[in-house]
Design a protein around this motif. Structure first.
Motif, PDB file in Angstrom:
ATOM      1  N   THR A   1       0.823  -1.216   0.000  1.00 27.51           N
ATOM      2  CA  THR A   1       0.000   0.000   0.000  1.00 27.51           C
ATOM      3  C   THR A   1       0.855   1.264   0.000  1.00 27.51           C
ATOM      4  O   THR A   1       0.344   2.354  -0.279  1.00 27.51           O
ATOM      5  CB  THR A   1      -0.941   0.028   1.221  1.00 27.51           C
ATOM      6  N   THR A   2       2.159   1.136   0.290  1.00 24.89           N
ATOM      7  CA  THR A   2       3.042   2.309   0.264  1.00 24.89           C
ATOM      8  C   THR A   2       3.699   2.520  -1.103  1.00 24.89           C
ATOM      9  O   THR A   2       4.348   3.552  -1.314  1.00 24.89           O
ATOM     10  CB  THR A   2       4.158   2.177   1.320  1.00 24.89           C
ATOM     11  N   HIS A   3       3.531   1.595  -2.017  1.00 25.77           N
ATOM     12  CA  HIS A   3       4.306   1.628  -3.248  1.00 25.77           C
ATOM     13  C   HIS A   3       3.815   2.662  -4.249  1.00 25.77           C
ATOM     14  O   HIS A   3       4.618   3.355  -4.888  1.00 25.77           O
ATOM     15  CB  HIS A   3       4.329   0.238  -3.890  1.00 25.77           C
ATOM     16  N   ALA A   4       2.518   2.778  -4.431  1.00 24.08           N
ATOM     17  CA  ALA A   4       1.990   3.678  -5.457  1.00 24.08           C
ATOM     18  C   ALA A   4       2.371   5.128  -5.181  1.00 24.08           C
ATOM     19  O   ALA A   4       2.807   5.860  -6.092  1.00 24.08           O
ATOM     20  CB  ALA A   4       0.473   3.536  -5.555  1.00 24.08           C
ATOM     21  N   ALA A   5       2.216   5.579  -3.950  1.00 24.85           N
ATOM     22  CA  ALA A   5       2.544   6.969  -3.616  1.00 24.85           C
ATOM     23  C   ALA A   5       4.037   7.231  -3.793  1.00 24.85           C
ATOM     24  O   ALA A   5       4.448   8.311  -4.241  1.00 24.85           O
ATOM     25  CB  ALA A   5       2.120   7.278  -2.182  1.00 24.85           C
ATOM     26  N   ALA A   6       4.865   6.240  -3.453  1.00 24.84           N
ATOM     27  CA  ALA A   6       6.307   6.412  -3.616  1.00 24.84           C
ATOM     28  C   ALA A   6       6.680   6.562  -5.089  1.00 24.84           C
ATOM     29  O   ALA A   6       7.571   7.345  -5.450  1.00 24.84           O
ATOM     30  CB  ALA A   6       7.043   5.229  -3.006  1.00 24.84           C
ATOM     31  N   LEU A   7       5.973   5.855  -5.973  1.00 29.31           N
ATOM     32  CA  LEU A   7       6.283   5.884  -7.405  1.00 29.31           C
ATOM     33  C   LEU A   7       5.655   7.058  -8.143  1.00 29.31           C
ATOM     34  O   LEU A   7       6.029   7.346  -9.282  1.00 29.31           O
ATOM     35  CB  LEU A   7       5.811   4.582  -8.059  1.00 29.31           C
ATOM     36  N   ASP A   8       4.740   7.754  -7.520  1.00 29.33           N
ATOM     37  CA  ASP A   8       4.029   8.847  -8.184  1.00 29.33           C
ATOM     38  C   ASP A   8       5.000   9.942  -8.633  1.00 29.33           C
ATOM     39  O   ASP A   8       5.751  10.500  -7.832  1.00 29.33           O
ATOM     40  CB  ASP A   8       2.997   9.444  -7.236  1.00 29.33           C
ATOM     41  N   GLY A   9       5.004  10.224  -9.938  1.00 30.82           N
ATOM     42  CA  GLY A   9       5.839  11.287 -10.480  1.00 30.82           C
ATOM     43  C   GLY A   9       7.298  10.936 -10.677  1.00 30.82           C
ATOM     44  O   GLY A   9       8.117  11.805 -10.983  1.00 30.82           O
ATOM     45  N   VAL A  10       7.644   9.663 -10.521  1.00 29.21           N
ATOM     46  CA  VAL A  10       9.037   9.220 -10.586  1.00 29.21           C
ATOM     47  C   VAL A  10       9.344   8.640 -11.958  1.00 29.21           C
ATOM     48  O   VAL A  10       8.517   7.943 -12.545  1.00 29.21           O
ATOM     49  CB  VAL A  10       9.284   8.163  -9.484  1.00 29.21           C
ATOM     50  N   ASP A  11      10.544   8.929 -12.483  1.00 29.19           N
ATOM     51  CA  ASP A  11      10.928   8.297 -13.754  1.00 29.19           C
ATOM     52  C   ASP A  11      12.199   7.466 -13.647  1.00 29.19           C
ATOM     53  O   ASP A  11      12.626   6.846 -14.613  1.00 29.19           O
ATOM     54  CB  ASP A  11      11.066   9.341 -14.871  1.00 29.19           C
ATOM     55  N   ARG A  12      12.803   7.436 -12.449  1.00 25.29           N
ATOM     56  CA  ARG A  12      13.974   6.578 -12.224  1.00 25.29           C
ATOM     57  C   ARG A  12      14.028   6.207 -10.752  1.00 25.29           C
ATOM     58  O   ARG A  12      13.519   6.930  -9.895  1.00 25.29           O
ATOM     59  CB  ARG A  12      15.263   7.252 -12.697  1.00 25.29           C
ATOM     60  N   VAL A  13      14.646   5.060 -10.477  1.00 23.91           N
ATOM     61  CA  VAL A  13      14.602   4.537  -9.117  1.00 23.91           C
ATOM     62  C   VAL A  13      15.914   3.845  -8.761  1.00 23.91           C
ATOM     63  O   VAL A  13      16.508   3.151  -9.584  1.00 23.91           O
ATOM     64  CB  VAL A  13      13.407   3.574  -8.929  1.00 23.91           C
ATOM     65  N   TYR A  14      16.358   4.102  -7.528  1.00 20.69           N
ATOM     66  CA  TYR A  14      17.520   3.411  -6.957  1.00 20.69           C
ATOM     67  C   TYR A  14      16.985   2.357  -6.011  1.00 20.69           C
ATOM     68  O   TYR A  14      16.292   2.660  -5.034  1.00 20.69           O
ATOM     69  CB  TYR A  14      18.421   4.397  -6.226  1.00 20.69           C
ATOM     70  N   LEU A  15      17.318   1.103  -6.291  1.00 20.11           N
ATOM     71  CA  LEU A  15      16.713  -0.034  -5.615  1.00 20.11           C
ATOM     72  C   LEU A  15      17.673  -0.675  -4.623  1.00 20.11           C
ATOM     73  O   LEU A  15      18.721  -1.200  -5.010  1.00 20.11           O
ATOM     74  CB  LEU A  15      16.315  -1.094  -6.648  1.00 20.11           C
ATOM     75  N   ILE A  16      17.314  -0.619  -3.357  1.00 24.98           N
ATOM     76  CA  ILE A  16      18.040  -1.365  -2.333  1.00 24.98           C
ATOM     77  C   ILE A  16      17.123  -2.486  -1.866  1.00 24.98           C
ATOM     78  O   ILE A  16      16.010  -2.238  -1.391  1.00 24.98           O
ATOM     79  CB  ILE A  16      18.438  -0.457  -1.164  1.00 24.98           C
ATOM     80  N   PRO A  17      17.538  -3.743  -2.017  1.00 25.44           N
ATOM     81  CA  PRO A  17      16.662  -4.866  -1.672  1.00 25.44           C
ATOM     82  C   PRO A  17      16.262  -4.855  -0.199  1.00 25.44           C
ATOM     83  O   PRO A  17      16.947  -4.263   0.640  1.00 25.44           O
ATOM     84  CB  PRO A  17      17.528  -6.095  -1.988  1.00 25.44           C
ATOM     85  N   PRO A  18      15.145  -5.507   0.128  1.00 28.00           N
ATOM     86  CA  PRO A  18      14.756  -5.624   1.543  1.00 28.00           C
ATOM     87  C   PRO A  18      15.845  -6.321   2.332  1.00 28.00           C
ATOM     88  O   PRO A  18      16.294  -7.412   1.946  1.00 28.00           O
ATOM     89  CB  PRO A  18      13.466  -6.451   1.495  1.00 28.00           C
ATOM     90  N   PRO A  19      16.317  -5.730   3.423  1.00 21.87           N
ATOM     91  CA  PRO A  19      17.457  -6.306   4.156  1.00 21.87           C
ATOM     92  C   PRO A  19      17.116  -7.644   4.799  1.00 21.87           C
ATOM     93  O   PRO A  19      16.011  -7.860   5.292  1.00 21.87           O
ATOM     94  CB  PRO A  19      17.757  -5.243   5.223  1.00 21.87           C
ATOM     95  N   GLY A  20      18.089  -8.543   4.741  1.00 22.36           N
ATOM     96  CA  GLY A  20      17.939  -9.826   5.419  1.00 22.36           C
ATOM     97  C   GLY A  20      16.991 -10.794   4.761  1.00 22.36           C
ATOM     98  O   GLY A  20      16.654 -11.825   5.343  1.00 22.36           O
ATOM     99  N   ASP A  21      16.569 -10.515   3.527  1.00 25.10           N
ATOM    100  CA  ASP A  21      15.610 -11.370   2.832  1.00 25.10           C
ATOM    101  C   ASP A  21      16.361 -12.279   1.862  1.00 25.10           C
ATOM    102  O   ASP A  21      17.051 -11.793   0.964  1.00 25.10           O
ATOM    103  CB  ASP A  21      14.607 -10.497   2.071  1.00 25.10           C
ATOM    104  N   SER A  22      16.236 -13.581   2.038  1.00 22.28           N
ATOM    105  CA  SER A  22      16.946 -14.525   1.168  1.00 22.28           C
ATOM    106  C   SER A  22      16.260 -14.713  -0.185  1.00 22.28           C
ATOM    107  O   SER A  22      16.832 -15.294  -1.099  1.00 22.28           O
ATOM    108  CB  SER A  22      17.102 -15.885   1.863  1.00 22.28           C
ATOM    109  N   ASP A  23      15.029 -14.205  -0.338  1.00 23.61           N
ATOM    110  CA  ASP A  23      14.302 -14.298  -1.611  1.00 23.61           C
ATOM    111  C   ASP A  23      13.641 -12.951  -1.927  1.00 23.61           C
ATOM    112  O   ASP A  23      12.419 -12.823  -1.960  1.00 23.61           O
ATOM    113  CB  ASP A  23      13.244 -15.403  -1.550  1.00 23.61           C
ATOM    114  N   PRO A  24      14.454 -11.913  -2.183  1.00 27.04           N
ATOM    115  CA  PRO A  24      13.883 -10.585  -2.412  1.00 27.04           C
ATOM    116  C   PRO A  24      13.073 -10.471  -3.694  1.00 27.04           C
ATOM    117  O   PRO A  24      12.220  -9.584  -3.820  1.00 27.04           O
ATOM    118  CB  PRO A  24      15.109  -9.674  -2.452  1.00 27.04           C
ATOM    119  N   ALA A  25      13.302 -11.347  -4.656  1.00 27.33           N
ATOM    120  CA  ALA A  25      12.597 -11.256  -5.935  1.00 27.33           C
ATOM    121  C   ALA A  25      11.087 -11.356  -5.754  1.00 27.33           C
ATOM    122  O   ALA A  25      10.316 -10.722  -6.493  1.00 27.33           O
ATOM    123  CB  ALA A  25      13.083 -12.339  -6.894  1.00 27.33           C
TER     124      ALA A  25
END
Length: 282
Positions: A55-79
């Motif tokens: 539910t936090t993703h849409a607002a974060a992406l609003d108006g964005v055209d590029r993104v720096y991605l840091i995977p969720p910490p400590g997650d063995s299957d972030p995909a």
């Protein structure tokens, strides 16, 4: 008229995310700084973001055209979490994605290696940063830094293996170029410092600069795995211990010119980092 570019920096309070956001805003770029607490980052728009809360993703992406991605910490299957987000990002107009991975994880490898493999099919403009181990692991809040402060010991299963430790500021500088240059790298970039050092070398440097004895204690793979399970999940602990075992076998004994090539300046040495830390604390 050219539309202003806006970069979403995920993990904007973390080791590389905070530095990337700061360098972008200092250069005059528009930044949305995403973190679970939506912490204020100077010059950036704070936005709440949690990989595990769609539910936090849409607002974060609003108006964005590029993104720096840091995977969720400590997650063995972030995909499982990241790929649906990346499909959503492409749908809403994100054109360029820069992923933070690791020198120890190749395209198609475990954990974030699956995301690395998928990225070129999702975005025409992309880069995967594969830094070696962070120099800040020994000076910040990482387990190594804590054990150095509390015990004067660095615990690893790396034996005498060497690593091209890299400064997080240099990683961020490459991230900024990958995010903002006219042409995206469209490749993966192995990022290292200027020299390969063993953990014995690291301990000796810290001892010399701080005038406090620090030693490297060598553990077996099993001992290291079991030690890590007190801090992270069993699966993630096994993966980290495997990385130490790979270092012992020489997998990280290398340096590259990627930082110099992308930023136009040589990467920082570990001794320079320590000297800077000592000046800041004095």
């Amino acid at each position: 008229m050219t539309t202003a570019r806006t970069t979403l920096v995920i993990g904007a309070t973390g080791t590389t995310g905070s530095r990337t956001a700061a360098q972008l805003t200092a250069a005059g770029h528009r930044v949305k700084a995403a973190s679970r607490q939506a912490t204020l980052v100077a010059g950036a728009e704070p936005v709440p973001f949690d990989w595990h809360d769609p539910t936090t993703h849409a607002a974060a992406l609003d108006g964005v055209d590029r993104v720096y991605l840091i995977p969720p910490p400590g997650d063995s299957d972030p995909a499982a979490i990241m790929l649906p987000f990346l499909h959503q990002a492409r749908t809403v107009g994100v054109r360029r994605a820069v992923l933070l991975s690791s020198s120890a994880i190749p395209e198609g490898g475990p954990a974030v290696g699956t995301v690395h493999q998928a990225l070129p099919d999702l975005f025409e403009q992309w880069a995967v940063l594969r830094p070696s181990w962070f120099m800040q692991n020994f000076t910040g809040t990482h387990a190594h830094a804590r054990s150095i402060r509390d015990e004067g010991i660095i615990w690893t299963a790396t034996e005498t293996g060497r690593v091209g430790f890299v400064d997080a500021e240099d990683i961020a500088a490459v991230a900024v170029r990958a995010l903002t240059d006219e042409q995206a790298p469209n490749t993966d970039l192995v990022l290292t410092g200027p020299e390969a050092l063993s953990h014995d070398d690291i301990a000796a440097s810290i001892s010399e600069v701080t005038d406090r004895p620090v030693v490297h204690r060598r553990l077996s793979y099993k001992q290291m795995r079991d030690r890590l399970t007190t801090q992270v999940s069993v699966e993630f602990a096994a993966m980290l211990a495997d990385m130490d075992r790979a270092i012992a076998g020489g997998a990280e004994d290398r340096t590259t010119d990627a930082v110099h090539r992308l930023t136009g300046r040589p990467p920082r040495t570990f001794r320079a980092l320590l000297d800077g830390e000592m000046r800041c604390s004095s």
